[in-house]
Design a protein around this motif. Structure first.
Motif, PDB file in Angstrom:
ATOM      1  N   ALA A 211       0.825  -1.206   0.000  1.00 22.73           N
ATOM      2  CA  ALA A 211       0.000   0.000   0.000  1.00 22.73           C
ATOM      3  C   ALA A 211       0.860   1.257   0.000  1.00 22.73           C
ATOM      4  O   ALA A 211       0.504   2.269  -0.625  1.00 22.73           O
ATOM      5  CB  ALA A 211      -0.921  -0.008   1.220  1.00 22.73           C
ATOM      6  N   GLU A 212       2.010   1.222   0.676  1.00 22.94           N
ATOM      7  CA  GLU A 212       2.902   2.386   0.670  1.00 22.94           C
ATOM      8  C   GLU A 212       3.520   2.628  -0.695  1.00 22.94           C
ATOM      9  O   GLU A 212       3.894   3.759  -1.024  1.00 22.94           O
ATOM     10  CB  GLU A 212       4.003   2.182   1.717  1.00 22.94           C
ATOM     11  CG  GLU A 212       3.509   2.286   3.163  1.00 22.94           C
ATOM     12  CD  GLU A 212       4.619   2.011   4.163  1.00 22.94           C
ATOM     13  OE1 GLU A 212       5.677   1.485   3.736  1.00 22.94           O
ATOM     14  OE2 GLU A 212       4.427   2.294   5.360  1.00 22.94           O
ATOM     15  N   LEU A 220      -2.136   2.945  -9.595  1.00 27.15           N
ATOM     16  CA  LEU A 220      -3.373   2.334  -9.090  1.00 27.15           C
ATOM     17  C   LEU A 220      -3.653   0.978  -9.713  1.00 27.15           C
ATOM     18  O   LEU A 220      -4.562   0.270  -9.272  1.00 27.15           O
ATOM     19  CB  LEU A 220      -4.559   3.269  -9.333  1.00 27.15           C
ATOM     20  CG  LEU A 220      -4.600   4.529  -8.457  1.00 27.15           C
ATOM     21  CD1 LEU A 220      -5.770   5.416  -8.880  1.00 27.15           C
ATOM     22  CD2 LEU A 220      -4.719   4.170  -6.988  1.00 27.15           C
ATOM     23  N   HIS A 221      -2.894   0.611 -10.746  1.00 31.12           N
ATOM     24  CA  HIS A 221      -3.099  -0.698 -11.361  1.00 31.12           C
ATOM     25  C   HIS A 221      -2.532  -1.830 -10.505  1.00 31.12           C
ATOM     26  O   HIS A 221      -2.843  -2.997 -10.745  1.00 31.12           O
ATOM     27  CB  HIS A 221      -2.412  -0.730 -12.745  1.00 31.12           C
ATOM     28  CG  HIS A 221      -0.926  -0.578 -12.657  1.00 31.12           C
ATOM     29  ND1 HIS A 221      -0.317   0.657 -12.464  1.00 31.12           N
ATOM     30  CD2 HIS A 221       0.080  -1.502 -12.691  1.00 31.12           C
ATOM     31  CE1 HIS A 221       0.997   0.486 -12.423  1.00 31.12           C
ATOM     32  NE2 HIS A 221       1.264  -0.813 -12.550  1.00 31.12           N
ATOM     33  N   ARG A 222      -1.713  -1.481  -9.543  1.00 29.57           N
ATOM     34  CA  ARG A 222      -1.123  -2.499  -8.682  1.00 29.57           C
ATOM     35  C   ARG A 222      -2.169  -3.053  -7.721  1.00 29.57           C
ATOM     36  O   ARG A 222      -3.100  -2.368  -7.323  1.00 29.57           O
ATOM     37  CB  ARG A 222       0.063  -1.927  -7.904  1.00 29.57           C
ATOM     38  CG  ARG A 222       1.129  -1.321  -8.801  1.00 29.57           C
ATOM     39  CD  ARG A 222       2.267  -0.740  -8.018  1.00 29.57           C
ATOM     40  NE  ARG A 222       2.980  -1.766  -7.252  1.00 29.57           N
ATOM     41  CZ  ARG A 222       4.139  -1.561  -6.652  1.00 29.57           C
ATOM     42  NH1 ARG A 222       4.714  -0.347  -6.722  1.00 29.57           N
ATOM     43  NH2 ARG A 222       4.724  -2.529  -5.979  1.00 29.57           N
ATOM     44  N   ARG A 223      -1.989  -4.324  -7.348  1.00 32.58           N
ATOM     45  CA  ARG A 223      -2.925  -4.970  -6.431  1.00 32.58           C
ATOM     46  C   ARG A 223      -2.149  -5.644  -5.301  1.00 32.58           C
ATOM     47  O   ARG A 223      -0.989  -6.020  -5.440  1.00 32.58           O
ATOM     48  CB  ARG A 223      -3.771  -6.027  -7.168  1.00 32.58           C
ATOM     49  CG  ARG A 223      -4.715  -5.433  -8.210  1.00 32.58           C
ATOM     50  CD  ARG A 223      -5.773  -4.566  -7.554  1.00 32.58           C
ATOM     51  NE  ARG A 223      -6.701  -4.009  -8.536  1.00 32.58           N
ATOM     52  CZ  ARG A 223      -6.548  -2.843  -9.127  1.00 32.58           C
ATOM     53  NH1 ARG A 223      -5.482  -2.082  -8.839  1.00 32.58           N
ATOM     54  NH2 ARG A 223      -7.429  -2.407  -9.994  1.00 32.58           N
ATOM     55  N   GLY A 242     -10.480  -4.166  -4.037  1.00 31.24           N
ATOM     56  CA  GLY A 242     -11.705  -3.602  -4.620  1.00 31.24           C
ATOM     57  C   GLY A 242     -11.706  -2.083  -4.583  1.00 31.24           C
ATOM     58  O   GLY A 242     -12.137  -1.415  -5.535  1.00 31.24           O
ATOM     59  N   MET A 243     -11.215  -1.515  -3.457  1.00 29.22           N
ATOM     60  CA  MET A 243     -11.124  -0.057  -3.358  1.00 29.22           C
ATOM     61  C   MET A 243     -10.151   0.510  -4.386  1.00 29.22           C
ATOM     62  O   MET A 243     -10.419   1.534  -5.035  1.00 29.22           O
ATOM     63  CB  MET A 243     -10.690   0.334  -1.951  1.00 29.22           C
ATOM     64  CG  MET A 243     -10.620   1.841  -1.717  1.00 29.22           C
ATOM     65  SD  MET A 243      -9.911   2.248  -0.110  1.00 29.22           S
ATOM     66  CE  MET A 243      -8.224   1.728  -0.376  1.00 29.22           C
ATOM     67  N   LEU A 244      -9.013  -0.162  -4.594  1.00 28.26           N
ATOM     68  CA  LEU A 244      -8.048   0.292  -5.593  1.00 28.26           C
ATOM     69  C   LEU A 244      -8.626   0.213  -6.989  1.00 28.26           C
ATOM     70  O   LEU A 244      -8.359   1.088  -7.845  1.00 28.26           O
ATOM     71  CB  LEU A 244      -6.763  -0.555  -5.495  1.00 28.26           C
ATOM     72  CG  LEU A 244      -5.917  -0.354  -4.233  1.00 28.26           C
ATOM     73  CD1 LEU A 244      -4.771  -1.349  -4.212  1.00 28.26           C
ATOM     74  CD2 LEU A 244      -5.383   1.070  -4.156  1.00 28.26           C
ATOM     75  N   ALA A 245      -9.419  -0.835  -7.255  1.00 25.62           N
ATOM     76  CA  ALA A 245     -10.046  -0.948  -8.572  1.00 25.62           C
ATOM     77  C   ALA A 245     -11.025   0.196  -8.812  1.00 25.62           C
ATOM     78  O   ALA A 245     -11.085   0.775  -9.918  1.00 25.62           O
ATOM     79  CB  ALA A 245     -10.753  -2.301  -8.687  1.00 25.62           C
ATOM     80  N   ARG A 246     -11.799   0.569  -7.798  1.00 27.26           N
ATOM     81  CA  ARG A 246     -12.731   1.680  -7.957  1.00 27.26           C
ATOM     82  C   ARG A 246     -11.983   3.003  -8.124  1.00 27.26           C
ATOM     83  O   ARG A 246     -12.387   3.865  -8.927  1.00 27.26           O
ATOM     84  CB  ARG A 246     -13.666   1.736  -6.749  1.00 27.26           C
ATOM     85  CG  ARG A 246     -14.627   0.561  -6.679  1.00 27.26           C
ATOM     86  CD  ARG A 246     -15.693   0.772  -5.614  1.00 27.26           C
ATOM     87  NE  ARG A 246     -15.128   0.836  -4.275  1.00 27.26           N
ATOM     88  CZ  ARG A 246     -14.936  -0.228  -3.506  1.00 27.26           C
ATOM     89  NH1 ARG A 246     -15.259  -1.434  -3.943  1.00 27.26           N
ATOM     90  NH2 ARG A 246     -14.420  -0.107  -2.291  1.00 27.26           N
ATOM     91  N   GLU A 248      -8.996   3.321  -9.420  1.00 26.07           N
ATOM     92  CA  GLU A 248      -8.412   3.301 -10.768  1.00 26.07           C
ATOM     93  C   GLU A 248      -9.459   3.671 -11.811  1.00 26.07           C
ATOM     94  O   GLU A 248      -9.184   4.426 -12.760  1.00 26.07           O
ATOM     95  CB  GLU A 248      -7.824   1.922 -11.047  1.00 26.07           C
ATOM     96  CG  GLU A 248      -7.141   1.825 -12.398  1.00 26.07           C
ATOM     97  CD  GLU A 248      -6.638   0.423 -12.679  1.00 26.07           C
ATOM     98  OE1 GLU A 248      -5.835   0.268 -13.616  1.00 26.07           O
ATOM     99  OE2 GLU A 248      -7.061  -0.514 -11.973  1.00 26.07           O
ATOM    100  N   GLN A 249     -10.669   3.139 -11.628  1.00 27.39           N
ATOM    101  CA  GLN A 249     -11.746   3.452 -12.574  1.00 27.39           C
ATOM    102  C   GLN A 249     -12.122   4.926 -12.499  1.00 27.39           C
ATOM    103  O   GLN A 249     -12.349   5.576 -13.530  1.00 27.39           O
ATOM    104  CB  GLN A 249     -12.961   2.564 -12.273  1.00 27.39           C
ATOM    105  CG  GLN A 249     -14.113   2.749 -13.247  1.00 27.39           C
ATOM    106  CD  GLN A 249     -15.273   1.815 -12.915  1.00 27.39           C
ATOM    107  OE1 GLN A 249     -15.215   1.072 -11.946  1.00 27.39           O
ATOM    108  NE2 GLN A 249     -16.313   1.874 -13.727  1.00 27.39           N
TER     109      GLN A 249
END
Length: 277
Positions: A211-212, A220-223, A242-246, A248-249
């Motif tokens: 996360a850091e 933001l494409h990283r998971r 899921g939060m990162l995907a939102r 990124e979108q």
């Protein structure tokens, strides 16, 4: 800075310490009661043997108390059997006068002997048992006092006593063992708990580092790596992904809107520029 790992280790050690203390206390109480029952059974057996010896001696001899000296006493041949007993043995007449003592009872001081023989003055037919605490090195003594009714009118009662510390692996030995073993158990448990907490929280450290590494919109494409354990940490990783995907979108939509707005504003600005020129 206090960490979850340290807090888990501390609370685990405290909970284990309370459990060990509770279990040890219950074990100590149970062992103490068992020791008292063992001593009472032993004293009852010895008292029954002593009463039979006095009764059979009276049946054979007719009289077992002599008054040749200044005070009455058991016949030497009869008292020799009682004197050989390892425990404390006291024989008294109906008035409380001492007739015979074992070697252990003779070693007592006058004050201690008076305290130990006090139960012999109970009313006729009484049976008494209990514990009398003396100073070191004797400690507490468990005693049994009962009447002797068929050994002649001169013999009134008999008392037998033994040290509570004579029980094999008694309460004191158990307490010493627990005091020696408990710190080792708690220290070992703390080390094991600290290692287990670190092993369990290791995926959290990976999530924190990943996360850091996400510093701006271009990463933001990283998971996050999702553990295979399927526990709360895995659910946390899935929720963050899921939060990162939102996010990124949302950033992608904002980028498209900015590009479209720039394209739409480019043509009117060029017309205005041409008119000004």
């Amino acid at each position: 800075m206090p960490t979850i790992r340290r807090r888990l280790t501390v609370w685990y050690t405290v909970a284990l310490g309370i459990t060990v203390l509770t279990f040890g206390s219950a074990l100590y109480v149970e062992r103490r009661q068992s020791s008292i029952r063992e001593l009472d059974e032993r004293l009852a057996l010895e008292a029954d043997l002593a009463r039979r010896w006095l009764s059979e001696s009276y049946t054979v001899l007719g009289r077992i108390v002599t008054t040749d000296g200044t005070r009455p006493a058991l016949d030497p041949g009869i008292s020799a059997y009682l004197e050989a007993v390892r425990d404390y043995v006291i024989v008294a007449d109906s008035g409380g006068t001492l007739l015979a003592l074992s070697e252990a009872a003779r070693a007592l001081s006058a004050a201690d002997l008076q305290r130990l023989s006090a139960p012999l003055t109970r009313p006729e037919g009484a049976r008494a048992s209990g514990t009398i605490t003396f100073g070191l090195p004797r400690g507490p003594l468990r005693y049994l006092a009962l009447r002797v009714g068929n050994a002649g009118p001169e013999v009134g009662s008999i008392l037998l006593a033994t040290s509570v510390n004579d029980v094999a692996f008694g309460p004191r030995a158990l307490l010493r063992s627990m005091l020696l073993i408990a710190p080792i158990v708690l220290a070992s448990a703390a080390l094991v708990g600290y290692w287990l907490a670190g092993t369990s929280l290791r995926p959290v450290q990976g999530i924190i580092e990943e996360a850091e590494a996400i510093t701006d919109g271009r990463s933001l494409h990283r998971r996050l790596a999702v553990p295979r354990s399927g526990d709360e940490i895995a659910r946390l990783a899935l929720t963050l992904n899921g939060m990162l995907a939102r996010l990124e979108q949302s950033f992608a939509s904002l980028h498209r809107f900015t590009a479209d707005a720039s394209h739409e504003l480019k043509t009117p600005l060029m017309v205005l520029r041409a008119g000004v020129e």
